[in-house]
Structures are given as structure tokens and as C-alpha cells.
Scaffold this motif. Structure first.
Motif, PDB file in Angstrom:
ATOM      1  N   GLY A   1       0.815  -1.213   0.000  1.00 31.38           N
ATOM      2  CA  GLY A   1       0.000   0.000   0.000  1.00 31.38           C
ATOM      3  C   GLY A   1       0.845   1.258   0.000  1.00 31.38           C
ATOM      4  N   TYR A   2       2.162   1.083   0.030  1.00 28.74           N
ATOM      5  CA  TYR A   2       3.088   2.215   0.060  1.00 28.74           C
ATOM      6  C   TYR A   2       3.997   2.188  -1.165  1.00 28.74           C
ATOM      7  CZ  TYR A   2       1.933   2.906   5.026  1.00 28.74           C
ATOM      8  OH  TYR A   2       1.288   3.144   6.208  1.00 28.74           O
ATOM      9  N   ILE A   3       4.570   3.372  -1.479  1.00 24.71           N
ATOM     10  CA  ILE A   3       5.488   3.481  -2.607  1.00 24.71           C
ATOM     11  C   ILE A   3       6.914   3.677  -2.105  1.00 24.71           C
ATOM     12  CG2 ILE A   3       3.768   4.381  -4.208  1.00 24.71           C
ATOM     13  CD1 ILE A   3       4.908   7.196  -3.709  1.00 24.71           C
ATOM     14  N   ARG A   4       7.886   3.466  -2.988  1.00 25.65           N
ATOM     15  CA  ARG A   4       9.298   3.661  -2.650  1.00 25.65           C
ATOM     16  C   ARG A   4       9.502   5.079  -2.125  1.00 25.65           C
ATOM     17  NH1 ARG A   4      13.350   5.935  -5.708  1.00 25.65           N
ATOM     18  NH2 ARG A   4      15.411   5.527  -4.860  1.00 25.65           N
ATOM     19  N   GLY A   5      10.220   5.178  -1.020  1.00 25.14           N
ATOM     20  CA  GLY A   5      10.476   6.493  -0.424  1.00 25.14           C
ATOM     21  C   GLY A   5       9.398   6.908   0.552  1.00 25.14           C
ATOM     22  N   GLY A   6       8.327   6.125   0.640  1.00 28.06           N
ATOM     23  CA  GLY A   6       7.244   6.446   1.569  1.00 28.06           C
ATOM     24  C   GLY A   6       6.688   5.195   2.216  1.00 28.06           C
ATOM     25  N   CYS A   7       7.515   4.171   2.321  1.00 26.50           N
ATOM     26  CA  CYS A   7       7.077   2.882   2.865  1.00 26.50           C
ATOM     27  C   CYS A   7       7.304   2.848   4.372  1.00 26.50           C
ATOM     28  CB  CYS A   7       7.831   1.740   2.169  1.00 26.50           C
ATOM     29  SG  CYS A   7       7.201   0.114   2.615  1.00 26.50           S
ATOM     30  N   SER A   8       6.234   2.840   5.121  1.00 28.28           N
ATOM     31  CA  SER A   8       6.300   2.788   6.579  1.00 28.28           C
ATOM     32  C   SER A   8       6.117   1.348   7.045  1.00 28.28           C
ATOM     33  CB  SER A   8       5.195   3.654   7.182  1.00 28.28           C
ATOM     34  OG  SER A   8       5.242   3.591   8.596  1.00 28.28           O
ATOM     35  N   PRO A   9       6.777   0.963   8.133  1.00 29.81           N
ATOM     36  CA  PRO A   9       6.528  -0.377   8.670  1.00 29.81           C
ATOM     37  C   PRO A   9       5.147  -0.482   9.309  1.00 29.81           C
ATOM     38  CG  PRO A   9       7.999   0.841  10.117  1.00 29.81           C
ATOM     39  CD  PRO A   9       7.780   1.691   8.898  1.00 29.81           C
ATOM     40  N   ILE A  10       4.542   0.659   9.584  1.00 28.67           N
ATOM     41  CA  ILE A  10       3.236   0.728  10.251  1.00 28.67           C
ATOM     42  C   ILE A  10       2.148   1.011   9.221  1.00 28.67           C
ATOM     43  CG2 ILE A  10       1.884   1.983  11.997  1.00 28.67           C
ATOM     44  CD1 ILE A  10       4.680   2.793  13.201  1.00 28.67           C
ATOM     45  N   GLY A  11       1.057   0.258   9.280  1.00 31.39           N
ATOM     46  CA  GLY A  11      -0.096   0.542   8.433  1.00 31.39           C
ATOM     47  C   GLY A  11      -0.057  -0.042   7.042  1.00 31.39           C
ATOM     48  N   MET A  12       0.691  -1.110   6.848  1.00 37.59           N
ATOM     49  CA  MET A  12       0.681  -1.773   5.537  1.00 37.59           C
ATOM     50  C   MET A  12      -0.667  -2.464   5.337  1.00 37.59           C
ATOM     51  SD  MET A  12       4.450  -3.409   5.077  1.00 37.59           S
ATOM     52  CE  MET A  12       5.897  -2.373   5.036  1.00 37.59           C
ATOM     53  N   LYS A  13      -0.938  -2.880   4.104  1.00 43.80           N
ATOM     54  CA  LYS A  13      -2.210  -3.533   3.787  1.00 43.80           C
ATOM     55  C   LYS A  13      -2.473  -4.740   4.681  1.00 43.80           C
ATOM     56  CE  LYS A  13      -2.816  -2.438  -1.099  1.00 43.80           C
ATOM     57  NZ  LYS A  13      -2.903  -3.029  -2.440  1.00 43.80           N
ATOM     58  N   LYS A  14      -1.405  -5.472   4.997  1.00 48.12           N
ATOM     59  CA  LYS A  14      -1.492  -6.639   5.880  1.00 48.12           C
ATOM     60  C   LYS A  14      -0.402  -6.520   6.927  1.00 48.12           C
ATOM     61  CE  LYS A  14      -3.086  -9.991   2.462  1.00 48.12           C
ATOM     62  NZ  LYS A  14      -2.720 -11.212   1.733  1.00 48.12           N
ATOM     63  N   LEU A  15      -0.562  -7.249   8.018  1.00 45.95           N
ATOM     64  CA  LEU A  15       0.469  -7.281   9.042  1.00 45.95           C
ATOM     65  C   LEU A  15       1.441  -8.413   8.699  1.00 45.95           C
ATOM     66  CD1 LEU A  15       1.324  -5.901  11.654  1.00 45.95           C
ATOM     67  CD2 LEU A  15      -0.067  -7.546  12.894  1.00 45.95           C
ATOM     68  N   PHE A  16       2.537  -8.049   8.059  1.00 50.75           N
ATOM     69  CA  PHE A  16       3.542  -9.024   7.641  1.00 50.75           C
ATOM     70  C   PHE A  16       4.517  -9.270   8.783  1.00 50.75           C
ATOM     71  CE2 PHE A  16       2.439  -6.813   3.581  1.00 50.75           C
ATOM     72  CZ  PHE A  16       1.861  -7.909   2.938  1.00 50.75           C
ATOM     73  N   PRO A  17       5.197 -10.437   8.776  1.00 50.59           N
ATOM     74  CA  PRO A  17       6.249 -10.647   9.775  1.00 50.59           C
ATOM     75  C   PRO A  17       7.257  -9.497   9.655  1.00 50.59           C
ATOM     76  CG  PRO A  17       5.847 -12.664   8.535  1.00 50.59           C
ATOM     77  CD  PRO A  17       5.081 -11.575   7.860  1.00 50.59           C
ATOM     78  N   THR A  18       7.560  -8.864  10.778  1.00 48.40           N
ATOM     79  CA  THR A  18       8.405  -7.674  10.772  1.00 48.40           C
ATOM     80  C   THR A  18       9.579  -7.855  11.727  1.00 48.40           C
ATOM     81  OG1 THR A  18       6.493  -6.302  10.220  1.00 48.40           O
ATOM     82  CG2 THR A  18       8.400  -5.163  11.132  1.00 48.40           C
TER      83      THR A  18
END
Length: 162
Positions: free
Chosen positions: A102-119
Motif C-alpha cells: 500500500g506504500y510506494i518507494r520512499g514512503g514505505c512505513s513499517p506501520i499501516g501496511m495492507k497486511k500485518l507481515f512478519p516484521t
């Protein structure tokens, strides 16, 4: 030419505010040529090692995996594979980033992605009371406690850098 971000509440900001977590917001002009943490560090007047980049990889068993590491380091794919329970991990292709997160390069946050991926957050984060990560939009970063980022993303703080 640097572009000034038009700030609106991002998913990441809404989630942090909903949990009533303290954060400091940074806004800065960005350009395609200067999206790296070295440029952001210079614009914000903050050490590059306190600015953490969000990288997305794909494990052969788990699928997408998120790595949050200091801007002045490199991701160790073998270490990431081991801590994530994969035999092999490759970087997610850039053209798949927005569709996956749901984010683009340069604006990718670990918080608030489309799904909660292993982080997985780099162990270096424990050195600081707060680290700076993308707030989900180019030209917008925020500073949060590593433990708060870990809680929001169910992340493990581990050794994943070279």
C-alpha cells in the motif's frame, strides 16, 4: 526539483494516534533523486544511523517480510532468512511494493501496511529511545520509540544487518 509534501494523515499516522503513542513528525521537501536516508539525514539534521529504512523481502516459506534497519547499514538476507524461518529470502521487486504494502518507494512505513507481515527491526534500534521511520508518504517521517513500532507491527528486534 524538490517537492514539498502535501501532508494529510497517513494510515501509519492514524494508527499511531489511535493508540495514543507519542511521536514527533518531520516534513521535508523530497525529490526522486534524493529519497535515500543520507539525503533525509541531511535535510533533517539527524544522524543517518537514527533514520531507519523499511525494506520488504519475500521468504520462500513466509512470503512478504518487513525489515526495518538503520539507513547507514545493509540488510543481511541470510540473517533475515534464519530469523524468519525461511531457507531463502529475496528482496521484493520494486514494481510489487505498492500492490503488496500500500506504500510506494520512499514512503514505505513499517506501520499501516495492507497486511500485518512478519516484521523484524534491526538490533541497533535498542541503542535509541526513539528512531525515525517513514510516516507513509514521501517527505514525511516520524520519530517513535522502537518498542512502540515493535508493538504496532508485532516485530521482533533482531540482528539482521551486515
Amino acid at each position: 526539483m524538490a517537492k514539498k509534501s502535501k501532508v494529510h494523515k497517513t494510515n501509519a499516522m492514524r494508527i499511531v494516534e489511535q493508540k495514543k503513542l507519542p511521536y514527533k513528525q518531520y516534513e521535508f521537501p523530497w525529490s526522486e533523486e534524493h529519497l535515500g536516508t543520507d539525503s533525509v539525514s541531511e535535510l533533517l539534521g539527524v544522524e543517518e544511523k537514527r533514520i531507519f529504512k523499511t525494506l520488504v523481502a519475500v521468504g520462500n516459506k513466509t512470503g512478504p517480510i518487513v525489515a526495518v534497519i538503520p539507513g547507514n547499514t545493509e540488510l543481511d538476507l541470510k540473517k533475515l532468512a534464519k530469523v524468519s524461518g525461511n531457507k531463502k529470502v529475496d528482496m521484493l521487486h520494486l514494481r510489487e511494493l505498492e500492490e503488496t504494502t500500500g506504500y510506494i518507494r520512499g514512503g514505505c512505513s513499517p506501520i499501516g501496511m495492507k497486511k500485518l507481515f512478519p516484521t523484524y527491526i534491526g538490533l541497533e534500534a535498542e541503542q535509541y529511545p526513539a528512531i525515525i521511520v517513514s510516516a507513509g508518504q514521501r517527505g514525511l517521517q516520524f520519530e517513535l520509540a522502537p518498542k512502540d513500532i515493535a508493538a504496532l507491527t508485532r516485530a521482533k528486534i533482531v540482528d539482521i544487518t551486515l
